[in-house]
Design an enzyme around this catalytic site. Sequence first.
Site, PDB file in Angstrom:
ATOM      1  N   ARG A 175      53.259  32.429  39.579  1.00  0.00           N
ATOM      2  CA  ARG A 175      53.117  31.172  38.841  1.00  0.00           C
ATOM      3  C   ARG A 175      54.006  31.272  37.609  1.00  0.00           C
ATOM      4  NH1 ARG A 175      46.541  30.858  39.044  1.00  0.00           N
ATOM      5  NH2 ARG A 175      46.278  29.694  40.983  1.00  0.00           N
ATOM      6  N   GLN A 204      52.105  40.536  38.916  1.00  0.00           N
ATOM      7  CA  GLN A 204      51.831  41.129  40.222  1.00  0.00           C
ATOM      8  C   GLN A 204      52.541  40.378  41.346  1.00  0.00           C
ATOM      9  OE1 GLN A 204      47.478  43.056  39.674  1.00  0.00           O
ATOM     10  NE2 GLN A 204      47.416  40.866  40.007  1.00  0.00           N
ATOM     11  N   ASP A 377      34.314  38.767  37.242  1.00  0.00           N
ATOM     12  CA  ASP A 377      33.812  38.409  35.917  1.00  0.00           C
ATOM     13  C   ASP A 377      32.279  38.354  35.898  1.00  0.00           C
ATOM     14  OD1 ASP A 377      33.751  36.164  37.562  1.00  0.00           O
ATOM     15  OD2 ASP A 377      35.091  34.967  36.313  1.00  0.00           O
TER      16      ASP A 377
END
Length: 625
Positions: A175, A204, A377
């Site tokens: 992105r 990555q 998370d």
Amino acid sequence: MAMPGKSNLVEHEAPEKLLTQRGLFAGPSPIISEDLYAEVRRGIADRERHRLVVHPNATVSMNTYFGRFPASYWQRWCVSPEVELELEVTGSGQLSLVASDSEGETRTVSAEKVVEAQAQVVRLSTKIDKFTDGGGLWFDVVTGDDSLTVENVRWTVAPPKTVRPTAVVICTFNRVDDCLNTLAAIASDSQPLELVDTVYVVDQGSDPVESRPRFAEVAAELGAKLRYIRQPNLGGAGGFTRGLYEVTEIDHAEHANVLFMDDDVLCEPEIIIRLTAFANRTAHPTIVGGQMLYLLHPNFLHVGAEYANLDTLAPGQVVEGALFNADLTGYDEETGKRNVQDKRVDAGYNGWWSCLIPSEIVKAIGYPLPLFFQWDDIEYGYRAREHGFATVSLPGAGVWHADFHWKDWDDWHRYFNLRNALITSALHSRFDPKMIVRGMAKQFATYILGMQYGLAATQLKAIQDFLEGPDFLADGGVQAAADIRKLRAEFPETVRHPASEIPGFKPGSLPMISAAPSPKLIAPVFVKRLVNQLLGKSVHDAGTVPAGDAAWWHVSLFNTAVVTDASQEGVRVRKRDKELAVRLSKQGAKVFRELYRRAPELQRAYKDAMGQLTSRETWSRLYDL
């Protein structure tokens, strides 16, 4: 250009006053409504990012999402007994410091009139002592015959002895533009940037961020603060953990803030000030989470605080009293009050779209699990809680992130959602086999009835890999990510097509068939749909179904249903396949029986492996360091 290397995080000498937030009057982008920052209640006012001009006979209130000081959260979690509001004003008018309680009832704490002021500094202060259950602070501006300009607004508290260093960690995977936009936003605002010692970009992807000319420009702005790291794709867990890994390797950074930031957010740089100030003044090390506003609908807050029901594997549950899917510029229809979080609500965890983790917590509970993606998370938040560390979702500290309900569940990431939910439940709940299996089997049955065979196979793969035990996590999820994409490619309905080019159908040949109201008696409808599918009966041969009508009890009426994807970017073609449905159902029965039988054994195995899985040694191996 910035190169990989160790950051120089050191505790900083405390300022005379600790800045907790600034008074902003407009957002970081033209698409953001100024009403999220300052509300013009009467007359005319000019709202700029750092400057407010209130014209004669006007009223402006800062009782807004970004305008409020979250006093209740500061009283509950921090050691600051008093807050001071400082403003620089020019002109004439009245400034009022206003407070609310947990019910949203307001009271004026203090006020000051200024007459023909010229860059006059006004200070209004109050004790943070009447907000345990809820309430906030803000200021209002009222003018008469003259105008009043307000700028350089600062909310401050007494500083700690030293200020903790902060590292921002951005994890990115192909992105590039999004990542560069987020980096540029951080670099564009000097005050928040001053509080950041290091900005880690953990790349990555196969399309490196550093390959773009714009990266060199942003890198020059960030200077020595930037650390750019390339590594294999280990998912969000591997990307964010790299930041924790780097910071906690530094001997003199024992008391540091590590602020995660998604690469694809619309970043409000102010969040750095608000999260780090709060973390600097908490009574005990605390995970401090930023909140998520919807990128496609920027006035809306995702949720004020959330938790996960680990018994039913259900994330994203709304804490009672928390705002949810709320228009922050709107008003409650019943009370007529502004949609703000007056009641204090305590979170179970906070998403890592923007979330600050103190290094002391990492030292106490270890690193995140190598889950690759999804629930990392949540697991970390609940593990921290078991060790006595709270999570706070701080109102007024937000970024804009892609709307969750515009993401389709029928995607490869659902595998990680399901598998990692099982792992988290095994680690942090009673993990009742009966409850777990019953819930997952119901899900599975709706997938089969809704002709989502690839999604059913995805669920079974998630359970089967969970059954492999903790050793399956040894590679950080790399092989699992490849395997689930390959598996899903075997099922045609997992492919998204343009709505104008539906394979097998001519344009205009498919009627749109909307759903009837939701059935009152689910069980009889479920049995009826199941029997009809086994008998080859259907109500509709083929038709299109809007995303909002794509419930199993409606889609199961079709032989072929062309269903709009939740993303609104295309459609999925679901075709009834009795043979496939029976085969998957038999496989499912076998998998669910094994899950039920082996649940206690697997719970022990994952708990026994926790220490090793979350160790520095494991992550060193995954990073090949």
